[in-house]
Design a protein around this motif. Structure first.
Motif, short mmCIF file in Angstrom:
data_model
loop_
_atom_site.label_atom_id
_atom_site.label_comp_id
_atom_site.label_asym_id
_atom_site.label_seq_id
_atom_site.Cartn_x
_atom_site.Cartn_y
_atom_site.Cartn_z
N ARG A 17 0.83 -1.20 0.00
CA ARG A 17 0.00 0.00 0.00
C ARG A 17 0.87 1.26 0.00
O ARG A 17 0.57 2.23 -0.70
N MET A 18 1.94 1.25 0.78
CA MET A 18 2.84 2.42 0.80
C MET A 18 3.53 2.60 -0.55
O MET A 18 3.71 3.74 -1.02
N ARG A 19 3.92 1.51 -1.18
CA ARG A 19 4.56 1.61 -2.50
C ARG A 19 3.58 2.13 -3.54
O ARG A 19 3.96 2.90 -4.43
N ALA A 20 2.32 1.72 -3.42
CA ALA A 20 1.31 2.24 -4.35
C ALA A 20 1.12 3.74 -4.16
O ALA A 20 1.00 4.49 -5.14
N LEU A 21 1.11 4.19 -2.92
CA LEU A 21 1.02 5.63 -2.65
C LEU A 21 2.22 6.37 -3.22
O LEU A 21 2.09 7.45 -3.81
N ASP A 22 3.38 5.79 -3.06
CA ASP A 22 4.60 6.41 -3.57
C ASP A 22 4.53 6.58 -5.09
O ASP A 22 5.00 7.59 -5.63
N ALA A 23 3.92 5.62 -5.75
CA ALA A 23 3.83 5.68 -7.21
C ALA A 23 2.77 6.66 -7.69
O ALA A 23 2.93 7.27 -8.75
N ALA A 32 3.27 12.53 0.31
CA ALA A 32 4.24 11.70 -0.42
C ALA A 32 5.62 11.78 0.21
O ALA A 32 6.34 10.78 0.29
N VAL A 33 6.00 12.98 0.66
CA VAL A 33 7.30 13.14 1.31
C VAL A 33 7.39 12.26 2.56
O VAL A 33 8.36 11.52 2.75
N PHE A 34 6.35 12.32 3.41
CA PHE A 34 6.36 11.47 4.60
C PHE A 34 6.29 10.00 4.22
O PHE A 34 6.97 9.16 4.83
N ASN A 35 5.46 9.66 3.25
CA ASN A 35 5.29 8.27 2.86
C ASN A 35 6.61 7.64 2.44
O ASN A 35 6.89 6.47 2.76
N ARG A 36 7.45 8.40 1.73
CA ARG A 36 8.76 7.86 1.33
C ARG A 36 9.62 7.55 2.55
O ARG A 36 10.32 6.53 2.59
N VAL A 37 9.56 8.43 3.53
CA VAL A 37 10.30 8.21 4.77
C VAL A 37 9.80 6.95 5.47
O VAL A 37 10.58 6.08 5.87
N TYR A 38 8.50 6.84 5.61
CA TYR A 38 7.91 5.74 6.36
C TYR A 38 8.08 4.42 5.61
O TYR A 38 8.27 3.36 6.22
N LEU A 39 8.01 4.49 4.29
CA LEU A 39 8.24 3.29 3.48
C LEU A 39 9.64 2.74 3.75
O LEU A 39 9.83 1.52 3.91
N PHE A 67 0.81 -0.28 13.78
CA PHE A 67 1.35 1.08 13.67
C PHE A 67 1.10 1.63 12.27
O PHE A 67 0.53 2.71 12.08
N ALA A 68 1.47 0.87 11.26
CA ALA A 68 1.31 1.31 9.87
C ALA A 68 -0.15 1.50 9.49
O ALA A 68 -0.51 2.44 8.77
N GLU A 69 -1.02 0.62 9.98
CA GLU A 69 -2.43 0.71 9.62
C GLU A 69 -3.07 2.01 10.10
O GLU A 69 -4.01 2.50 9.47
N ARG A 70 -2.58 2.58 11.18
CA ARG A 70 -3.15 3.84 11.65
C ARG A 70 -2.81 4.98 10.69
O ARG A 70 -3.64 5.86 10.44
N TYR A 71 -1.63 4.98 10.15
CA TYR A 71 -1.28 5.97 9.12
C TYR A 71 -2.13 5.74 7.87
O TYR A 71 -2.71 6.69 7.31
N LEU A 72 -2.22 4.51 7.42
CA LEU A 72 -2.97 4.22 6.20
C LEU A 72 -4.46 4.52 6.39
O LEU A 72 -5.13 4.95 5.44
N ALA A 73 -4.98 4.34 7.60
CA ALA A 73 -6.38 4.70 7.87
C ALA A 73 -6.57 6.21 7.75
O ALA A 73 -7.61 6.69 7.26
N ALA A 112 3.17 13.13 13.95
CA ALA A 112 1.82 12.58 14.07
C ALA A 112 1.85 11.08 14.34
O ALA A 112 1.12 10.57 15.21
N HIS A 113 2.69 10.39 13.61
CA HIS A 113 2.69 8.93 13.67
C HIS A 113 3.30 8.42 14.97
O HIS A 113 2.77 7.50 15.59
N VAL A 114 4.42 9.02 15.37
CA VAL A 114 5.07 8.58 16.61
C VAL A 114 4.33 9.14 17.83
O VAL A 114 4.08 8.43 18.81
N GLY A 115 3.97 10.43 17.77
CA GLY A 115 3.39 11.07 18.94
C GLY A 115 2.01 10.56 19.32
O GLY A 115 1.64 10.56 20.49
N HIS A 116 1.25 10.09 18.34
CA HIS A 116 -0.12 9.63 18.58
C HIS A 116 -0.31 8.16 18.23
O HIS A 116 -0.65 7.34 19.07
N ASP A 117 -0.04 7.81 16.98
CA ASP A 117 -0.37 6.47 16.50
C ASP A 117 0.41 5.36 17.21
O ASP A 117 -0.13 4.28 17.44
#
Length: 228
Positions: A17-23, A32-39, A67-73, A112-117
């Motif tokens: 899913r993250m790779r699809a977002l990157d594309a 997209a900038v964050f997604n590349r980092v998280y990927l 953890f990842a699913e909360r970002y994707l949600a 957002a991801h570390v502080g909350h998710d």
């Protein structure tokens, strides 16, 4: 407090899913900038899981996926014109602002991801595995170490200009006000507090809402436009 009680998604699925977002996302888009980092982080977790680097691979995989699913949600909510959690709203609202720099987008997403998710993912994982958060501390620390090493690289790669000029750049002062180490410490404390409050649903819900709002406020400050 939102829970993902029946999650069985493997790490490869969230990576897809993250790779699809990157594309599909424009390169300069803040998400997209964050997604590349998280990927990059999630790919490294996957490699380490495959290499047997985690003492408890089941717990590590469960925590990583939840953890990842909360970002994707949050991504899915924004795509469907629904409100994502408050911690994510600044990034989605300002993702195309020309005055916000890539490093700000990356750090706001990490915030957002570390502080909350991550705190909620620790609780979700503890519930799913029938363990205490303390039993996940090694996995929590391993993931945190990956994030810290990546954050250092992100700052080097995305900080613009020669070193001698950076001291005068407002970006230097803005990003210097936020620390991943402090965010991790606060997240672990929040996860333990939420676990202790799990039998008091109203109090846990209020605690989660306040955590979400506080992390969102920090994210909004990280995304302060620095140019027109």
């Amino acid at each position: 407090m939102a829970q993902l009680e029946h999650l069985t998604t493997p790490v490869d699925t969230v990576l897809s899913r993250m790779r699809a977002l990157d594309a599909e996302l424009p390169e300069r888009d803040g998400v997209a900038v964050f997604n590349r980092v998280y990927l990059a982080v999630t790919e490294e977790v996957g490699r380490r899981l495959a290499g047997g680097d985690f003492a408890d691979p089941r717990a590590a995989s469960e925590l990583d996926v939840r953890f990842a699913e909360r970002y994707l949600a949050a991504v899915d909510a924004a795509a469907r014109d629904r409100r994502p959690p408050a911690c994510w709203r600044p990034l989605f609202q300002l993702r195309r602002h020309p005055g916000v720099r890539p490093l700000q987008f990356a750090l706001a997403g990490i915030n957002a991801h570390v502080g909350h998710d991550l705190a909620l993912a620790v609780v979700d994982t503890s519930r799913a595995l029938g363990c205490e958060p303390a039993d996940l501390e090694d996995e929590f620390d391993r993931v945190g170490e990956l994030l810290v090493s990546l954050e250092e690289r992100i700052r080097e790669d995305l900080m613009p200009g020669p070193d001698l000029l950076q001291i005068a750049d407002p970006l230097t002062h803005l990003v210097g006000s936020w620390s991943l180490e402090r965010a991790r410490d606060a997240t672990w404390a929040a996860a333990r507090a939420l676990w202790a409050l799990r039998r008091f649903e109203d109090v846990a819900e209020e605690f989660t809402e306040r955590l979400d709002a506080a992390v969102g406020l920090a994210g909004r400050m990280l995304l302060t436009p620095l140019t027109d």
